[in-house]
Design a protein around this motif. Sequence first.
Motif, mmCIF file in Angstrom:
data_model
loop_
_atom_site.group_PDB
_atom_site.id
_atom_site.type_symbol
_atom_site.label_atom_id
_atom_site.label_comp_id
_atom_site.label_asym_id
_atom_site.label_seq_id
_atom_site.Cartn_x
_atom_site.Cartn_y
_atom_site.Cartn_z
ATOM 1 N N GLU A 59 1.266 -10.228 -47.493
ATOM 2 C CA GLU A 59 1.202 -11.138 -48.641
ATOM 3 C C GLU A 59 0.976 -12.579 -48.173
ATOM 4 O OE1 GLU A 59 1.273 -10.395 -51.866
ATOM 5 O OE2 GLU A 59 1.750 -8.256 -51.711
ATOM 6 N N ALA A 60 1.639 -12.982 -47.091
ATOM 7 C CA ALA A 60 1.479 -14.341 -46.565
ATOM 8 C C ALA A 60 0.040 -14.578 -46.104
ATOM 9 C CB ALA A 60 2.460 -14.583 -45.424
ATOM 10 N N LEU A 61 -0.540 -13.596 -45.412
ATOM 11 C CA LEU A 61 -1.932 -13.727 -44.982
ATOM 12 C C LEU A 61 -2.877 -13.776 -46.181
ATOM 13 C CD1 LEU A 61 -1.898 -11.258 -41.961
ATOM 14 C CD2 LEU A 61 -2.264 -13.741 -41.852
ATOM 15 N N GLY A 62 -2.569 -13.026 -47.234
ATOM 16 C CA GLY A 62 -3.376 -13.088 -48.451
ATOM 17 C C GLY A 62 -3.335 -14.468 -49.089
ATOM 18 N N GLN A 63 -2.169 -15.116 -49.028
ATOM 19 C CA GLN A 63 -2.064 -16.481 -49.550
ATOM 20 C C GLN A 63 -2.932 -17.444 -48.734
ATOM 21 O OE1 GLN A 63 -0.334 -17.770 -52.261
ATOM 22 N NE2 GLN A 63 0.023 -15.662 -52.850
ATOM 23 N N ILE A 64 -2.979 -17.240 -47.431
ATOM 24 C CA ILE A 64 -3.821 -18.091 -46.572
ATOM 25 C C ILE A 64 -5.290 -17.901 -46.930
ATOM 26 C CG2 ILE A 64 -4.598 -18.450 -44.197
ATOM 27 C CD1 ILE A 64 -1.715 -17.653 -43.334
ATOM 28 N N ALA A 65 -5.702 -16.663 -47.168
ATOM 29 C CA ALA A 65 -7.085 -16.404 -47.580
ATOM 30 C C ALA A 65 -7.386 -17.115 -48.892
ATOM 31 C CB ALA A 65 -7.313 -14.900 -47.729
ATOM 32 N N GLY A 66 -6.444 -17.089 -49.819
ATOM 33 C CA GLY A 66 -6.632 -17.802 -51.084
ATOM 34 C C GLY A 66 -6.763 -19.294 -50.891
ATOM 35 N N ARG A 67 -6.007 -19.841 -49.953
ATOM 36 C CA ARG A 67 -6.079 -21.276 -49.692
ATOM 37 C C ARG A 67 -7.436 -21.666 -49.103
ATOM 38 N NH1 ARG A 67 -2.214 -20.948 -51.253
ATOM 39 N NH2 ARG A 67 -0.494 -20.978 -49.786
ATOM 40 N N LEU A 68 -8.020 -20.786 -48.304
ATOM 41 C CA LEU A 68 -9.372 -21.042 -47.796
ATOM 42 C C LEU A 68 -10.369 -21.090 -48.959
ATOM 43 C CD1 LEU A 68 -9.604 -18.775 -44.613
ATOM 44 C CD2 LEU A 68 -9.599 -21.269 -44.677
ATOM 45 N N GLY A 106 -14.545 -13.721 -43.809
ATOM 46 C CA GLY A 106 -14.845 -12.344 -43.447
ATOM 47 C C GLY A 106 -13.911 -11.833 -42.360
ATOM 48 N N ALA A 107 -13.641 -12.678 -41.349
ATOM 49 C CA ALA A 107 -12.742 -12.273 -40.263
ATOM 50 C C ALA A 107 -11.329 -12.038 -40.782
ATOM 51 C CB ALA A 107 -12.735 -13.346 -39.175
ATOM 52 N N LEU A 108 -10.858 -12.928 -41.650
ATOM 53 C CA LEU A 108 -9.509 -12.777 -42.198
ATOM 54 C C LEU A 108 -9.414 -11.544 -43.090
ATOM 55 C CD1 LEU A 108 -6.657 -13.795 -42.472
ATOM 56 C CD2 LEU A 108 -7.432 -15.454 -44.182
ATOM 57 N N GLU A 109 -10.469 -11.269 -43.847
ATOM 58 C CA GLU A 109 -10.465 -10.080 -44.687
ATOM 59 C C GLU A 109 -10.431 -8.816 -43.829
ATOM 60 O OE1 GLU A 109 -10.175 -7.506 -47.657
ATOM 61 O OE2 GLU A 109 -9.988 -9.687 -47.853
ATOM 62 N N GLY A 110 -11.084 -8.864 -42.669
ATOM 63 C CA GLY A 110 -11.019 -7.727 -41.757
ATOM 64 C C GLY A 110 -9.590 -7.458 -41.310
ATOM 65 N N VAL A 111 -8.857 -8.529 -40.994
ATOM 66 C CA VAL A 111 -7.450 -8.394 -40.598
ATOM 67 C C VAL A 111 -6.627 -7.835 -41.753
ATOM 68 C CG1 VAL A 111 -5.381 -9.670 -39.910
ATOM 69 C CG2 VAL A 111 -7.595 -10.228 -38.875
ATOM 70 N N LEU A 112 -6.856 -8.380 -42.954
ATOM 71 C CA LEU A 112 -6.102 -7.922 -44.123
ATOM 72 C C LEU A 112 -6.399 -6.464 -44.452
ATOM 73 C CD1 LEU A 112 -6.352 -11.104 -46.355
ATOM 74 C CD2 LEU A 112 -4.222 -9.969 -45.703
ATOM 75 N N LEU A 139 -17.346 -2.576 -45.089
ATOM 76 C CA LEU A 139 -17.680 -3.021 -46.434
ATOM 77 C C LEU A 139 -16.755 -4.140 -46.892
ATOM 78 C CD1 LEU A 139 -19.221 -2.776 -49.094
ATOM 79 C CD2 LEU A 139 -17.700 -0.879 -49.721
ATOM 80 N N ALA A 140 -15.464 -4.017 -46.623
ATOM 81 C CA ALA A 140 -14.511 -5.050 -47.021
ATOM 82 C C ALA A 140 -14.849 -6.389 -46.370
ATOM 83 C CB ALA A 140 -13.088 -4.625 -46.658
ATOM 84 N N THR A 141 -15.173 -6.356 -45.078
ATOM 85 C CA THR A 141 -15.504 -7.586 -44.354
ATOM 86 C C THR A 141 -16.812 -8.180 -44.852
ATOM 87 O OG1 THR A 141 -14.349 -6.770 -42.389
ATOM 88 C CG2 THR A 141 -15.953 -8.541 -42.068
ATOM 89 N N GLU A 142 -17.807 -7.332 -45.073
ATOM 90 C CA GLU A 142 -19.108 -7.824 -45.521
ATOM 91 C C GLU A 142 -19.026 -8.397 -46.935
ATOM 92 O OE1 GLU A 142 -23.370 -8.399 -44.995
ATOM 93 O OE2 GLU A 142 -21.527 -8.407 -43.799
ATOM 94 N N LEU A 143 -18.257 -7.775 -47.798
ATOM 95 C CA LEU A 143 -18.079 -8.321 -49.145
ATOM 96 C C LEU A 143 -17.453 -9.704 -49.098
ATOM 97 C CD1 LEU A 143 -16.889 -5.414 -51.482
ATOM 98 C CD2 LEU A 143 -18.542 -7.200 -52.072
ATOM 99 N N ALA A 144 -16.428 -9.870 -48.287
ATOM 100 C CA ALA A 144 -15.765 -11.173 -48.176
ATOM 101 C C ALA A 144 -16.732 -12.224 -47.640
ATOM 102 C CB ALA A 144 -14.535 -11.064 -47.287
ATOM 103 N N ARG A 145 -17.504 -11.860 -46.623
ATOM 104 C CA ARG A 145 -18.433 -12.813 -46.025
ATOM 105 C C ARG A 145 -19.540 -13.200 -47.000
ATOM 106 N NH1 ARG A 145 -23.256 -13.235 -43.694
ATOM 107 N NH2 ARG A 145 -23.784 -11.074 -44.199
ATOM 108 N N VAL A 146 -20.157 -12.195 -47.637
ATOM 109 C CA VAL A 146 -21.301 -12.455 -48.499
ATOM 110 C C VAL A 146 -20.888 -13.231 -49.749
ATOM 111 C CG1 VAL A 146 -23.029 -11.352 -49.984
ATOM 112 C CG2 VAL A 146 -22.680 -10.551 -47.646
#
Length: 490
Positions: free
Chosen positions: A15-24, A45-51, A95-102
């Motif tokens: 959840e904390a990492l998801g909040q960081i992604a939202g802040r980006l 994209g990199a952060l979404e890969g981790v998530l 797919l998750a990483t590519e969606l986040a990046r694109v």
Amino acid sequence: MSAMQELMAYQRDTEALGQIAGRLGWDQETVMPRGATEQRGEEIGALEGVLHARRTDPRIGDWLAKAEPADEVEEAHLRHIRRSYERQTRIPARLATELARVTSLAQGIWAEARGRNDVGMFLPTLKQVVALKREEAAALANGGDLYDALLDDYEPGATAESIGAMFDRLRPRLVALREAVLGAAHQPAPLEGHFPAEAQMRLARMLASAFGYDWTRGRLDLAVHPFSSGSGNDARITTRVVEAEPLNCIYSTVHETGHACYELGIDPDYLLTPLGNGVSMGVHESQSRIYENQLGRSRAFTGWLFQRMTEEFGALSVADAEAFYGTVNRVQPGYIRTEADEVNYNLHVMLRFDLERQMIAGTLEVADLEEAWNARFLADFGVAVDLPANGMLQDVHWSVGLFGYFPTYSLGNVYAGCLNKALRAEVPDVDAALARGTAAPATEWLRDKVQRHGGLYQPREVIARACGEEPSEAPLLDYLEAKFGDIYKL
């Protein structure tokens, strides 16, 4: 540690990492330099890969099998985690990483295309986003309806069929009311003049305070398309300023304040847990729409707002508070959804719902979207789209992959109608407080009945528990007909 304890400790970090992604994402839409767009896409994209890796970790399945909930809160935690795990494990990491990046890149391209009124600049990227979302939908649907699989991200339990049926029930009375209003002899005057940006922002901050926004846990910034971001102890809002149209800034601010107050009103014990966010976008929109419309556009509150407007801008082009109330609620077939009056708003959503369903189904090609949009808009509103920024380029949603999100705006309107009916039955001094410039009695009721629960209950259950009855379209339609019948002297 028990399986339940291990799972919740693991989930807290996710959840904390998801909040960081939202802040980006917030940074990208507010203060990020334009030249950083491609790099930000790689970062997200990199952060979404981790998530994605965390959300699909096989240990989650083991913990879920062994966890023994002690109460309804832990049962709700498990329900959310299980649902997320089952959905996420169907989506390939690539797919998750590519969606986040694109979609991160697409957002910047959309903003530039919108500024230039250049549809062609955006279409190749949108085509790529749609292809990725269709791939995601196919992975999630497991042979079922593709659009339903995406809609479930924003409104669990809803289907395109149920949403379509809701629209079929709404449309006849909305269209009839619009025709009666536009044909009425009495027509409120528009607000005209020049309204400096600095004064609009001062007023915006005053309005957020009037609706209970906690400035120690939030901030207000400018964005191309107003939005709110974050939860827990960091829920931020944005607005936009057009110096000839102050009501745009005013009501965008109140709307986003509703979203943020929902997040800030959630029980602090749910911080960084699956219950620490709004339960669905339909319920979320119920908060932003009741703040904006039933409260913010009420006769009581606009009377107070009229005085604040004259203090900031001097004499207005409308004579008095009663005329200003009519002006604020003026019904016009305008281009922009976010600026639409309450009568036309849901018709804007229906257009988007139908078009995005067709894109996901593959029956509408992205290359044909502008033509389809313009034809539908002319048919529904009787006005030809003049510029792409007033047409298919006006909303950020499709650029960032939010297919299935639009119908939750109308579902939120329906929920808001139900909540308004219950609120006014239980809190009789709402209008007296609004006339003094405070929404406190209303927002305290909403915090107790809806906001504090976060994700504890299912979406429709939240509304039913707050209102004492199952949600339906009737309260919204009754409210609209009474309000606009009064304003337009029907």
